[in-house]
Scaffold this motif. Structure first.
Motif, PDB file in Angstrom:
ATOM      1  N   GLN A  26       0.918  -1.056   0.044  1.00  0.00           N
ATOM      2  CA  GLN A  26      -0.252   0.366   0.343  1.00  0.00           C
ATOM      3  C   GLN A  26       1.006   1.095   0.107  1.00  0.00           C
ATOM      4  O   GLN A  26       0.342   1.932  -0.798  1.00  0.00           O
ATOM      5  CB  GLN A  26      -0.889   0.252   1.250  1.00  0.00           C
ATOM      6  CG  GLN A  26      -1.821  -0.927   0.849  1.00  0.00           C
ATOM      7  CD  GLN A  26      -3.311  -1.388   2.008  1.00  0.00           C
ATOM      8  OE1 GLN A  26      -3.744  -0.235   3.204  1.00  0.00           O
ATOM      9  NE2 GLN A  26      -3.619  -2.325   2.807  1.00  0.00           N
ATOM     10  N   THR A  27       1.970   1.487   1.051  1.00  0.00           N
ATOM     11  CA  THR A  27       2.463   2.000   0.569  1.00  0.00           C
ATOM     12  C   THR A  27       3.371   2.066  -0.198  1.00  0.00           C
ATOM     13  O   THR A  27       3.973   3.781  -0.594  1.00  0.00           O
ATOM     14  CB  THR A  27       3.598   1.746   2.069  1.00  0.00           C
ATOM     15  OG1 THR A  27       3.107   1.772   3.294  1.00  0.00           O
ATOM     16  CG2 THR A  27       4.372   3.636   2.357  1.00  0.00           C
ATOM     17  N   SER A  28       3.583   2.091  -0.802  1.00  0.00           N
ATOM     18  CA  SER A  28       4.747   1.735  -2.011  1.00  0.00           C
ATOM     19  C   SER A  28       3.556   2.317  -3.444  1.00  0.00           C
ATOM     20  O   SER A  28       4.099   3.257  -3.668  1.00  0.00           O
ATOM     21  CB  SER A  28       4.916  -0.050  -3.256  1.00  0.00           C
ATOM     22  OG  SER A  28       6.278   0.123  -2.182  1.00  0.00           O
ATOM     23  N   ILE A  29       2.701   2.398  -3.321  1.00  0.00           N
ATOM     24  CA  ILE A  29       1.558   2.562  -4.355  1.00  0.00           C
ATOM     25  C   ILE A  29       1.044   4.195  -4.023  1.00  0.00           C
ATOM     26  O   ILE A  29       1.266   4.806  -4.854  1.00  0.00           O
ATOM     27  CB  ILE A  29      -0.091   1.897  -4.719  1.00  0.00           C
ATOM     28  CG1 ILE A  29       0.315   0.581  -4.927  1.00  0.00           C
ATOM     29  CG2 ILE A  29      -0.531   2.144  -5.056  1.00  0.00           C
ATOM     30  CD1 ILE A  29      -0.735  -0.413  -5.102  1.00  0.00           C
ATOM     31  N   ARG A  30       1.096   4.294  -2.781  1.00  0.00           N
ATOM     32  CA  ARG A  30       0.804   5.765  -2.385  1.00  0.00           C
ATOM     33  C   ARG A  30       1.599   6.741  -2.479  1.00  0.00           C
ATOM     34  O   ARG A  30       1.363   7.846  -2.737  1.00  0.00           O
ATOM     35  CB  ARG A  30       0.301   5.459  -0.762  1.00  0.00           C
ATOM     36  CG  ARG A  30      -1.142   5.054  -0.265  1.00  0.00           C
ATOM     37  CD  ARG A  30      -1.199   5.380   0.925  1.00  0.00           C
ATOM     38  NE  ARG A  30      -2.274   5.058   1.790  1.00  0.00           N
ATOM     39  CZ  ARG A  30      -2.652   3.448   2.034  1.00  0.00           C
ATOM     40  NH1 ARG A  30      -1.306   3.465   2.766  1.00  0.00           N
ATOM     41  NH2 ARG A  30      -3.128   3.605   3.268  1.00  0.00           N
ATOM     42  N   SER A  31       2.668   6.272  -2.913  1.00  0.00           N
ATOM     43  CA  SER A  31       4.566   6.848  -2.947  1.00  0.00           C
ATOM     44  C   SER A  31       4.087   6.873  -4.423  1.00  0.00           C
ATOM     45  O   SER A  31       5.560   7.265  -4.711  1.00  0.00           O
ATOM     46  CB  SER A  31       5.285   6.414  -2.128  1.00  0.00           C
ATOM     47  OG  SER A  31       6.174   5.049  -2.099  1.00  0.00           O
ATOM     48  N   GLY A  32       3.420   6.472  -4.849  1.00  0.00           N
ATOM     49  CA  GLY A  32       4.092   6.657  -6.453  1.00  0.00           C
ATOM     50  C   GLY A  32       4.745   5.206  -8.046  1.00  0.00           C
ATOM     51  O   GLY A  32       5.252   5.596  -8.668  1.00  0.00           O
ATOM     52  N   GLY A  33       5.166   4.683  -6.409  1.00  0.00           N
ATOM     53  CA  GLY A  33       5.847   3.205  -6.979  1.00  0.00           C
ATOM     54  C   GLY A  33       5.083   2.431  -7.913  1.00  0.00           C
ATOM     55  O   GLY A  33       5.583   1.950  -8.831  1.00  0.00           O
ATOM     56  N   PHE A  57       8.988  -1.786  -0.728  1.00  0.00           N
ATOM     57  CA  PHE A  57       8.420  -3.258  -0.977  1.00  0.00           C
ATOM     58  C   PHE A  57       9.676  -4.130   0.428  1.00  0.00           C
ATOM     59  O   PHE A  57      10.889  -3.544  -0.171  1.00  0.00           O
ATOM     60  CB  PHE A  57       7.802  -4.690  -1.647  1.00  0.00           C
ATOM     61  CG  PHE A  57       7.047  -4.052  -2.743  1.00  0.00           C
ATOM     62  CD1 PHE A  57       5.839  -4.309  -2.554  1.00  0.00           C
ATOM     63  CD2 PHE A  57       7.695  -3.183  -4.234  1.00  0.00           C
ATOM     64  CE1 PHE A  57       4.454  -3.112  -2.747  1.00  0.00           C
ATOM     65  CE2 PHE A  57       6.398  -2.472  -4.841  1.00  0.00           C
ATOM     66  CZ  PHE A  57       5.079  -3.020  -4.850  1.00  0.00           C
ATOM     67  N   ARG A  58       8.960  -4.746   0.856  1.00  0.00           N
ATOM     68  CA  ARG A  58       9.715  -5.589   2.122  1.00  0.00           C
ATOM     69  C   ARG A  58      10.628  -7.176   1.470  1.00  0.00           C
ATOM     70  O   ARG A  58      11.060  -8.598   1.856  1.00  0.00           O
ATOM     71  CB  ARG A  58       9.261  -5.538   3.727  1.00  0.00           C
ATOM     72  CG  ARG A  58       8.878  -4.789   4.432  1.00  0.00           C
ATOM     73  CD  ARG A  58       9.337  -4.700   5.754  1.00  0.00           C
ATOM     74  NE  ARG A  58       8.010  -4.989   6.026  1.00  0.00           N
ATOM     75  CZ  ARG A  58       7.021  -4.110   5.737  1.00  0.00           C
ATOM     76  NH1 ARG A  58       6.912  -2.328   6.029  1.00  0.00           N
ATOM     77  NH2 ARG A  58       6.037  -4.552   6.752  1.00  0.00           N
ATOM     78  N   THR A  59       9.031  -7.520   0.580  1.00  0.00           N
ATOM     79  CA  THR A  59       9.216  -9.421   0.370  1.00  0.00           C
ATOM     80  C   THR A  59       8.749  -9.087  -0.995  1.00  0.00           C
ATOM     81  O   THR A  59       8.226  -8.749  -1.928  1.00  0.00           O
ATOM     82  CB  THR A  59       8.302  -9.901   1.097  1.00  0.00           C
ATOM     83  OG1 THR A  59       6.715  -9.572   0.774  1.00  0.00           O
ATOM     84  CG2 THR A  59       8.104 -10.045   2.292  1.00  0.00           C
ATOM     85  N   THR A  60       9.683  -9.980  -1.618  1.00  0.00           N
ATOM     86  CA  THR A  60       9.087 -10.148  -3.288  1.00  0.00           C
ATOM     87  C   THR A  60       7.072 -10.591  -3.541  1.00  0.00           C
ATOM     88  O   THR A  60       6.781 -10.248  -4.415  1.00  0.00           O
ATOM     89  CB  THR A  60       9.707 -11.389  -3.920  1.00  0.00           C
ATOM     90  OG1 THR A  60      11.274 -11.106  -3.783  1.00  0.00           O
ATOM     91  CG2 THR A  60       8.904 -11.950  -5.779  1.00  0.00           C
ATOM     92  N   GLN A  65       1.829 -10.071  -5.217  1.00  0.00           N
ATOM     93  CA  GLN A  65       0.138  -9.198  -4.556  1.00  0.00           C
ATOM     94  C   GLN A  65       0.268  -7.717  -5.257  1.00  0.00           C
ATOM     95  O   GLN A  65      -1.029  -7.369  -5.891  1.00  0.00           O
ATOM     96  CB  GLN A  65       0.295  -9.274  -3.487  1.00  0.00           C
ATOM     97  CG  GLN A  65       0.591 -10.463  -3.251  1.00  0.00           C
ATOM     98  CD  GLN A  65       0.149 -10.160  -0.902  1.00  0.00           C
ATOM     99  OE1 GLN A  65       0.797  -9.419  -0.410  1.00  0.00           O
ATOM    100  NE2 GLN A  65      -0.212 -11.327  -0.646  1.00  0.00           N
ATOM    101  N   ALA A  66       0.940  -7.046  -5.221  1.00  0.00           N
ATOM    102  CA  ALA A  66       0.672  -5.255  -5.582  1.00  0.00           C
ATOM    103  C   ALA A  66       0.189  -5.333  -7.628  1.00  0.00           C
ATOM    104  O   ALA A  66      -0.907  -4.487  -7.546  1.00  0.00           O
ATOM    105  CB  ALA A  66       1.064  -4.411  -4.794  1.00  0.00           C
ATOM    106  N   ILE A  67       1.016  -6.107  -7.754  1.00  0.00           N
ATOM    107  CA  ILE A  67       1.404  -6.342  -9.378  1.00  0.00           C
ATOM    108  C   ILE A  67      -0.499  -7.166  -9.480  1.00  0.00           C
ATOM    109  O   ILE A  67      -0.942  -6.379 -10.711  1.00  0.00           O
ATOM    110  CB  ILE A  67       2.459  -6.982  -9.683  1.00  0.00           C
ATOM    111  CG1 ILE A  67       3.231  -6.186  -9.787  1.00  0.00           C
ATOM    112  CG2 ILE A  67       2.142  -7.293 -11.760  1.00  0.00           C
ATOM    113  CD1 ILE A  67       3.729  -5.143 -10.395  1.00  0.00           C
TER     114      ILE A  67
END
Length: 297
Positions: A26-33, A57-60, A65-67
């Protein structure tokens, strides 16, 4: 299926949502990743944009999951899109750790079979780097990737304007590298709500999408045994008085006591879950009491 492997079987009964993702995703998407974008009227191409300098991301697994969530979301909302995805992996400004994630992520997706099972086909990948001195290292990594991944991957080096100009020769619009992540997350949440409402309208009125943590679920095997509601049932019944001749009576008493706490006794019904009868609930309690007496977990 891969969705079950990534999110668990309970998520098969309803659309995935932003809140189903782990915190680092969630943090990665919120920050524009991460984002998935199309070209408006061009329904033949859709872009998966990865900005690695904004990755948390801390794990693959969180990355996958995000993708999966983003791809499944756009496919569910727009069935007219053919489903060919162009991956833009922008590593400009990324740290060394983010570089390593970037170089391994596409390879992991292929090795785990994720790319073959995604809701859409990935037709090409563009890896963008700022420092041309890492060309030998990148080339070495690419040599260890499957042949079909290498054939679909283009490497670009330079600053952002230079890479944007080069990507334009492959039909990638400049705006793909610039977007507002906060507005994107708001768009995702609106889409989540719409898809959940549509899913609720299709669901039988007497069923549930998935059990709550407190519910008791029927079934065999470790996942059912370890469900928090089932563990709580054993803890509730352990040490409570019962005799074989009294099981029918006391089991109903215990079922009533458990249900007064809002607990439901559920079993699978196709893709959904439904409440079982009092008689089935009493049988579950009686069996649990017998297992406790025999020392069976």
């Amino acid at each position: 299926g891969r969705s079950s492997n990534l999110f668990g079987p309970d998520h098969l009964t309803r659309p995935l949502t932003f809140d189903d993702l782990p915190e680092d995703a969630q943090t990665s998407i919120r920050s524009g990743g991460l984002l998935v974008r199309d070209l408006g009227n061009d329904h033949h191409r859709r872009f998966l944009v990865l900005n690695y300098k904004h990755f948390h991301f801390r794990t693959t697994m969180a990355f996958l999951q995000a993708i999966w969530y983003l791809m499944e979301m756009v496919e569910a909302l727009d069935h007219s899109v053919i489903g060919n995805h162009i991956v833009i992996a922008n590593m400009i400004g990324a740290t060394g750790q983010q570089y390593r994630i970037g170089l391994s992520s596409i390879r992991h997706m292929s090795q785990l079979g994720i790319t073959d099972c995604m809701p859409a086909e990935m037709t090409s990948t563009h890896l963008c780097f700022e420092n041309p001195r890492i060309k030998p290292f990148v080339s070495l990594v690419m040599l260890t990737s499957p042949r079909h991944v290498r054939l679909r991957t283009k490497l670009h080096y330079g600053n952002l304007p230079e890479i944007a100009l080069e990507l334009a020769t492959y039909g990638v619009p400049r705006e793909m590298l610039h977007f507002e992540p906060e507005a994107y997350v708001q768009e995702l949440r609106r889409s989540d709500a719409a898809l959940l409402q549509e899913s609720d309208e299709k669901k039988p009125s007497d069923c549930y999408h998935s059990p709550r943590q407190m519910d008791v679920v029927m079934g065999r095997g470790r996942p059912y045994q370890q469900h928090p509601g089932n563990v709580a049932l054993i803890d509730f019944l352990r040490g409570r008085p019962h005799r074989d001749i009294q099981l029918t009576v006391v089991s109903q008493i215990y079922v009533d006591q458990i249900k007064t706490k809002g607990v439901r006794f559920l079993k699978r019904r196709g893709l959904y879950w439904e409440e079982i009868s009092d008689d089935e609930a009493r049988q579950k309690v009686r069996m649990t009491l017998r297992n406790i007496s025999r020392g069976v977990r």
